[in-house]
Design a protein around this motif. Structure first.
Motif, PDB file in Angstrom:
ATOM      1  N   GLU A   1     -13.566  17.287 -39.883  1.00  0.00           N
ATOM      2  CA  GLU A   1     -12.213  16.833 -39.569  1.00  0.00           C
ATOM      3  C   GLU A   1     -11.167  17.382 -40.532  1.00  0.00           C
ATOM      4  OE1 GLU A   1     -14.764  14.851 -40.226  1.00  0.00           O
ATOM      5  OE2 GLU A   1     -15.093  13.401 -38.613  1.00  0.00           O
ATOM      6  N   SER A   2     -11.597  18.060 -41.586  1.00  0.00           N
ATOM      7  CA  SER A   2     -10.679  18.424 -42.663  1.00  0.00           C
ATOM      8  C   SER A   2      -9.549  19.330 -42.201  1.00  0.00           C
ATOM      9  CB  SER A   2     -11.447  19.083 -43.807  1.00  0.00           C
ATOM     10  OG  SER A   2     -12.370  18.182 -44.370  1.00  0.00           O
TER      11      SER A   2
ATOM     12  N   GLY B   1      -3.641  33.335 -41.378  1.00  0.00           N
ATOM     13  CA  GLY B   1      -4.814  33.785 -40.673  1.00  0.00           C
ATOM     14  C   GLY B   1      -5.643  32.689 -40.041  1.00  0.00           C
ATOM     15  N   TYR B   2      -5.336  31.421 -40.337  1.00  0.00           N
ATOM     16  CA  TYR B   2      -6.166  30.357 -39.767  1.00  0.00           C
ATOM     17  C   TYR B   2      -5.339  29.342 -38.994  1.00  0.00           C
ATOM     18  CZ  TYR B   2     -10.063  27.200 -39.197  1.00  0.00           C
ATOM     19  OH  TYR B   2     -11.037  26.428 -38.647  1.00  0.00           O
TER      20      TYR B   2
ATOM     21  N   LEU C   1     -16.459  24.870 -34.874  1.00  0.00           N
ATOM     22  CA  LEU C   1     -17.730  25.175 -35.518  1.00  0.00           C
ATOM     23  C   LEU C   1     -17.518  25.802 -36.896  1.00  0.00           C
ATOM     24  CD1 LEU C   1     -19.950  26.608 -32.628  1.00  0.00           C
ATOM     25  CD2 LEU C   1     -20.200  24.422 -33.812  1.00  0.00           C
ATOM     26  N   VAL C   2     -16.528  26.685 -36.996  1.00  0.00           N
ATOM     27  CA  VAL C   2     -16.229  27.293 -38.286  1.00  0.00           C
ATOM     28  C   VAL C   2     -15.896  26.201 -39.302  1.00  0.00           C
ATOM     29  CG1 VAL C   2     -14.520  28.687 -39.534  1.00  0.00           C
ATOM     30  CG2 VAL C   2     -15.520  29.545 -37.416  1.00  0.00           C
ATOM     31  N   GLU C   3     -15.091  25.234 -38.886  1.00  0.00           N
ATOM     32  CA  GLU C   3     -14.710  24.168 -39.802  1.00  0.00           C
ATOM     33  C   GLU C   3     -15.925  23.377 -40.280  1.00  0.00           C
ATOM     34  OE1 GLU C   3     -12.159  22.438 -42.249  1.00  0.00           O
ATOM     35  OE2 GLU C   3     -11.650  24.041 -40.849  1.00  0.00           O
TER      36      GLU C   3
ATOM     37  N   GLU D   1     -11.744  34.473 -43.379  1.00  0.00           N
ATOM     38  CA  GLU D   1     -10.397  33.969 -43.670  1.00  0.00           C
ATOM     39  C   GLU D   1     -10.431  32.473 -43.973  1.00  0.00           C
ATOM     40  OE1 GLU D   1      -8.024  35.078 -40.341  1.00  0.00           O
ATOM     41  OE2 GLU D   1      -7.967  37.201 -40.893  1.00  0.00           O
ATOM     42  N   ARG D   2     -11.293  31.768 -43.254  1.00  0.00           N
ATOM     43  CA  ARG D   2     -11.397  30.319 -43.499  1.00  0.00           C
ATOM     44  C   ARG D   2     -11.965  30.045 -44.894  1.00  0.00           C
ATOM     45  NH1 ARG D   2     -10.480  26.267 -44.928  1.00  0.00           N
ATOM     46  NH2 ARG D   2     -10.970  24.203 -44.105  1.00  0.00           N
TER      47      ARG D   2
END
Length: 298
Positions: free
Chosen positions: A101-102, A293-294, A186-188, A229-230
């Motif tokens: 959730e961040s 970028g995000y 999913l990346v998060e 980038e994340r």
């Protein structure tokens, strides 16, 4: 990590009792210039006057959230009562954390938010959290950094849900959600785990080539670039806004050793982690590069 003994430099908590006279509170002043603030108006009337001269009138019970850039004054009418809590960027970094959730909480926390319609359930959920926040700071034998960040995390989650963002995210996970949106989620959740792109594609039910084409067509960047980038964004955030060592940041981001993390960060930014921290603190790099970028993902 900042020691608990310095918690009062990073958090404020006040209960404003009913008064016979009008009162004015200026949020971003002195020590609190970079604080994020929550105001819970329990009863009575109040007015926010923003630096744009826009006014927002409140009737309790209600809620308002202000990030540091929301320069404003709060005028509480006679008889009004409420809780005011504030947190420094360092507290916010720890409160937002690095969970699924961040990302949504970070985006939410960058905008002023006023409760548009009465929601007594949300107010009742948040009131004991703000009261606990205030009690924690008032008691010299407690005043724990961990407790304060825990309260702030719960407050942010409750505000985010009260704003309807969680419902929108849940709808986005349905059949109409784009693969790109689901990839972002999913990346998060996974960016600290350094999983291969095949894991992402498998979870999304597509081939890696298909995922690559979707990201390229929509954003002009490959899935791996977006993932990197994340990681860089999170590293920048922690270097700018926390006192964690490079070793601690490297460990928290899932790198096998700090040397590898330093090489990765310098390859992506042109700075070593230590150099970036120094430049960011001297020239406020965060204002122009923090989320590039995000945040432009759909």
């Amino acid at each position: 990590m900042v020691s608990d003994s310095g918690i009062h430099l990073h958090a404020r908590g006040e209960w404003r009792e009913p008064s016979l006279t009008h009162r004015t509170i200026r949020f971003q002043k002195g020590l609190y210039a970079q604080f994020h603030h929550l105001f819970l108006l329990k009863a009575g009337k109040a007015t926010f006057v923003l630096d744009t001269e826009e006014e927002r009138s409140l009737q309790g019970p209600t809620l308002a959230y202000l990030p540091p850039q929301s320069r404003c004054a709060l005028h509480m009418a006679a008889g009004a009562a409420g809780f005011l809590v504030g947190a420094s960027p360092q507290i916010m970094v720890d409160a937002i954390g690095d969970r699924a959730e961040s990302y949504a909480l970070r985006i939410f926390g960058e905008q002023a938010w006023f409760m548009a319609e009465p929601n007594i359930d949300a107010v009742n959920e948040i009131q004991p959290l703000t009261a606990g926040f205030v009690r924690e700071l008032d008691d010299p034998s407690r005043a724990s950094w961990m407790a304060i960040t825990a309260y702030m995390r719960l407050i942010l989650m409750a505000l985010w849900r009260a704003g309807g963002a969680e419902t929108s995210e849940q709808r986005g996970r349905g059949g109409n959600a784009s693969i790109l949106q689901r990839y972002r989620q999913l990346v998060e959740a996974w960016f600290r785990q350094h999983r291969p792109m095949t894991d992402y594609a498998r979870e999304l039910g597509v081939t890696t080539d298909r995922l690559h084409a979707i990201c390229r067509n929509a954003l002009g960047r490959s899935p791996v670039q977006l993932l990197h980038e994340r990681v860089v964004q999170e590293a920048k955030l922690r270097l700018e806004r926390s006192a964690r060592t490079v070793q601690e940041i490297s460990d928290g981001l899932g790198f096998r050793d700090p040397t590898y993390f330093s090489h990765f960060f310098k390859r992506k930014t042109g700075f070593s982690p230590a150099a970036y921290r120094n430049v960011a603190r001297k020239s406020e790099v965060a204002e122009s590069t923090l989320s590039s970028g995000y945040a432009d993902w759909p």
